[in-house]
Design an enzyme around this catalytic site. Structure first.
Site, PDB file in Angstrom:
ATOM      1  N   LYS A 122       6.879 -25.593 -20.789  1.00 19.72           N
ATOM      2  CA  LYS A 122       5.676 -25.783 -19.968  1.00 19.72           C
ATOM      3  C   LYS A 122       4.738 -26.812 -20.582  1.00 19.72           C
ATOM      4  CE  LYS A 122       5.830 -22.046 -16.854  1.00 19.72           C
ATOM      5  NZ  LYS A 122       5.219 -20.959 -16.122  1.00 19.72           N
ATOM      6  N   LYS A 204      17.159 -23.461 -14.247  1.00 18.62           N
ATOM      7  CA  LYS A 204      16.896 -22.234 -13.481  1.00 18.62           C
ATOM      8  C   LYS A 204      16.115 -22.577 -12.199  1.00 18.62           C
ATOM      9  CE  LYS A 204      12.425 -20.315 -14.803  1.00 18.62           C
ATOM     10  NZ  LYS A 204      11.643 -19.101 -14.890  1.00 18.62           N
ATOM     11  N   LYS A 207       9.879 -21.505  -8.912  1.00 17.55           N
ATOM     12  CA  LYS A 207       9.011 -21.674  -7.749  1.00 17.55           C
ATOM     13  C   LYS A 207       8.066 -22.858  -7.917  1.00 17.55           C
ATOM     14  CE  LYS A 207       6.703 -17.327  -8.741  1.00 17.55           C
ATOM     15  NZ  LYS A 207       6.148 -17.292 -10.087  1.00 17.55           N
TER      16      LYS A 207
HETATM   17  P1  ATP Z   1       7.068 -20.405 -12.648  1.00 18.18           P
HETATM   18  O1  ATP Z   1       8.068 -21.284 -11.954  1.00 18.18           O
HETATM   19  O2  ATP Z   1       5.708 -20.451 -12.051  1.00 18.18           O
HETATM   20  O3  ATP Z   1       7.090 -20.543 -14.128  1.00 18.18           O
HETATM   21  P2  ATP Z   1       8.897 -18.270 -12.318  1.00 18.18           P
HETATM   22  O4  ATP Z   1       9.604 -18.706 -11.085  1.00 18.18           O
HETATM   23  O5  ATP Z   1       9.582 -18.377 -13.615  1.00 18.18           O
HETATM   24  O6  ATP Z   1       7.488 -18.948 -12.372  1.00 18.18           O
HETATM   25  P3  ATP Z   1       7.637 -15.674 -12.800  1.00 18.18           P
HETATM   26  O7  ATP Z   1       6.554 -15.156 -11.970  1.00 18.18           O
HETATM   27  O8  ATP Z   1       7.221 -16.230 -14.097  1.00 18.18           O
HETATM   28  O9  ATP Z   1       8.480 -16.777 -12.025  1.00 18.18           O
HETATM   29  O10 ATP Z   1       8.765 -14.565 -13.014  1.00 18.18           O
HETATM   30  C1  ATP Z   1       8.889 -13.351 -12.344  1.00 18.18           C
HETATM   31  C2  ATP Z   1      10.216 -12.738 -12.671  1.00 18.18           C
HETATM   32  O11 ATP Z   1      11.288 -13.498 -12.082  1.00 18.18           O
HETATM   33  C3  ATP Z   1      10.554 -12.677 -14.167  1.00 18.18           C
HETATM   34  O12 ATP Z   1      11.116 -11.424 -14.467  1.00 18.18           O
HETATM   35  C4  ATP Z   1      11.582 -13.750 -14.375  1.00 18.18           C
HETATM   36  O13 ATP Z   1      12.465 -13.454 -15.441  1.00 18.18           O
HETATM   37  C5  ATP Z   1      12.315 -13.741 -13.050  1.00 18.18           C
HETATM   38  N1  ATP Z   1      12.911 -15.055 -12.746  1.00 18.18           N
HETATM   39  C6  ATP Z   1      12.256 -16.221 -12.583  1.00 18.18           C
HETATM   40  N2  ATP Z   1      13.113 -17.219 -12.281  1.00 18.18           N
HETATM   41  C7  ATP Z   1      14.361 -16.669 -12.258  1.00 18.18           C
HETATM   42  C8  ATP Z   1      15.682 -17.174 -11.988  1.00 18.18           C
HETATM   43  N3  ATP Z   1      15.880 -18.444 -11.681  1.00 18.18           N
HETATM   44  N4  ATP Z   1      16.729 -16.324 -12.050  1.00 18.18           N
HETATM   45  C9  ATP Z   1      16.528 -15.017 -12.340  1.00 18.18           C
HETATM   46  N5  ATP Z   1      15.317 -14.473 -12.603  1.00 18.18           N
HETATM   47  C10 ATP Z   1      14.239 -15.274 -12.560  1.00 18.18           C
END
Ligand code: ATP
Ligand code: LTN
Length: 340
Positions: A122, A204, A207
């Site tokens: 980040k 990965k 969002k």
């Molecule tokens: P950002 O993109 O804003 O960093 P994020 O998409 O990683 O956010 P979070 O809100 O930080 O989402 O995560 C919520 C949950 O979703 C966490 O338990 C995280 O491990 C899971 N998660 C996020 N992205 C993935 C993915 N690509 N595959 C599986 N689990 C995920």
């Protein structure tokens, strides 16, 4: 006291997890975390929160942010969490999170935080705003968890490192000040633990990706979902099988398998002799079928703001009670002066 033996009532094991309101959750959030939260709600004593304090480690537009907090809270119910069974709340509405975070930050080493891959990723992505909160993010996450004394933390594979750090902080605190916190374990399901980007399957699905074709948002309509899968990056082989060097197809097979409940081998059989076009359409149809009812429930929930606010208020009150007790215990162990 009667000498009749009381039946031993086993306490349900406790679970806590959070999601950041940084945008509309993706299929990655859904398979990696949210769907598992729903599966756990009958067997465990569950606490689930919208981690809004974490979200401001990256700059947020205030008006949009306020809306996203409400929508993410509603989404928890739209995916099937029942506020009668699981405690649903918004992190900033429980002041103990920020309070315990400070105590824990004095038990966390600079070197430990410097090793966190999420911080490195980040800070590379937001090079103009490498703020203190981004660095100390894991101590706030440790506070979120430890306040509720959970045994398990259901997350996607990307959060394993933060969970390990939480365990280290809890063990350190317990050994210095005496037993205070339950040392929790990450709970990472095999299916869907790491859903990958549709445009670059080595990364990965996130969002906050600037390429909207890289992710499926839980609010995407059927046409958009079908189109995004049709455009998903694969390879030039055109035979559906799970294997090395086939990151794109592997990812689509895992997504499909997570919905229809088939193994990779069964999927290979299903698409034997068929091309990527047919396979991608089937994945798109399956995902749309899973998301449409969630979207319909979300619309209904968002239509009654007063009820949502009431649920938020109740959740915050219950969570504050539980968190307040743990905070007081930690403060007492550390030697803070408390009124009798
Ligand atoms: P950002 O993109 O804003 O960093 P994020 O998409 O990683 O956010 P979070 O809100 O930080 O989402 O995560 C919520 C949950 O979703 C966490 O338990 C995280 O491990 C899971 N998660 C996020 N992205 C993935 C993915 N690509 N595959 C599986 N689990 C995920
Ligand atoms: N760091 C997590 C979100 C998060 C979390 C938590 C997850 C904040 N606090 C407590 C589990 C438990 C993320 O970035 N996905």
């Amino acid at each position: 006291m009667s000498d009749i033996q009381q039946p031993t009532i086993e306490r349900k094991k406790r679970v806590l997890s959070c999601i950041q309101p940084t945008g509309v959750p993706t299929l990655g959030n859904y398979f990696g975390a949210l769907r598992n939260w729903v599966k756990m709600q009958d067997e465990f004593d569950c606490f689930y929160a919208v981690a809004d304090l974490h979200a401001i480690t990256v700059r947020q537009d205030p008006a949009k942010f306020r809306q996203q907090i409400m929508e993410t809270f509603a989404l928890l119910m739209a995916i099937g969490l029942d506020p009668e069974k699981s405690l649903l709340f918004v992190q900033s509405q429980v002041p103990a999170h920020a309070q315990l975070s400070w105590l824990l930050s004095c038990c966390t080493q600079f070197g430990e935080l410097s090793r966190m891959t999420q911080f490195k990723d980040k800070s590379a992505k937001h090079a103009d705003n490498i703020n203190l909160g981004l660095f100390s993010y894991p101590t706030l996450m440790a506070a979120d968890i430890l306040l509720y004394q959970p045994e398990y933390v259901p997350v996607g594979a990307d959060q394993k490192q933060h969970c390990e750090l939480t365990r280290n902080i809890a063990e350190r605190f317990n050994s210095i000040y005496g037993n205070t916190f339950v040392v929790p374990e990450p709970y990472i399901m095999k299916t869907g633990a790491r859903v990958r980007s549709l445009q670059d399957p080595t990364k990965k699905m996130s969002k906050s990706d600037e390429n909207v074709n890289a992710f499926i948002s839980l609010k995407d309509d059927k046409d958009t979902i079908i189109r995004k899968f049709r455009r998903a990056v694969t390879d030039s082989e055109a035979r559906v099988y799970y294997g090395e060097g086939k990151d794109g197809i592997n990812n689509l097979m895992e997504i499909y398998g997570a919905i229809v409940g088939k193994t990779m081998q069964e999927i290979e059989q299903e698409f034997e002799g068929k091309g990527y076009g047919d396979f991608k359409s089937a994945v798109g149809e399956a995902v749309a079928g899973e998301l449409t009812p969630i979207q319909e429930r979300l619309q209904t929930l968002l239509g009654d703001k007063a009820q949502l606010e009431q649920l938020m208020r109740t959740g915050a009150e219950h969570a504050s009670y539980v968190a307040g007790r743990t905070l007081a215990k930690a403060q007492k162990k550390m030697g803070f002066y408390q009124f009798k």
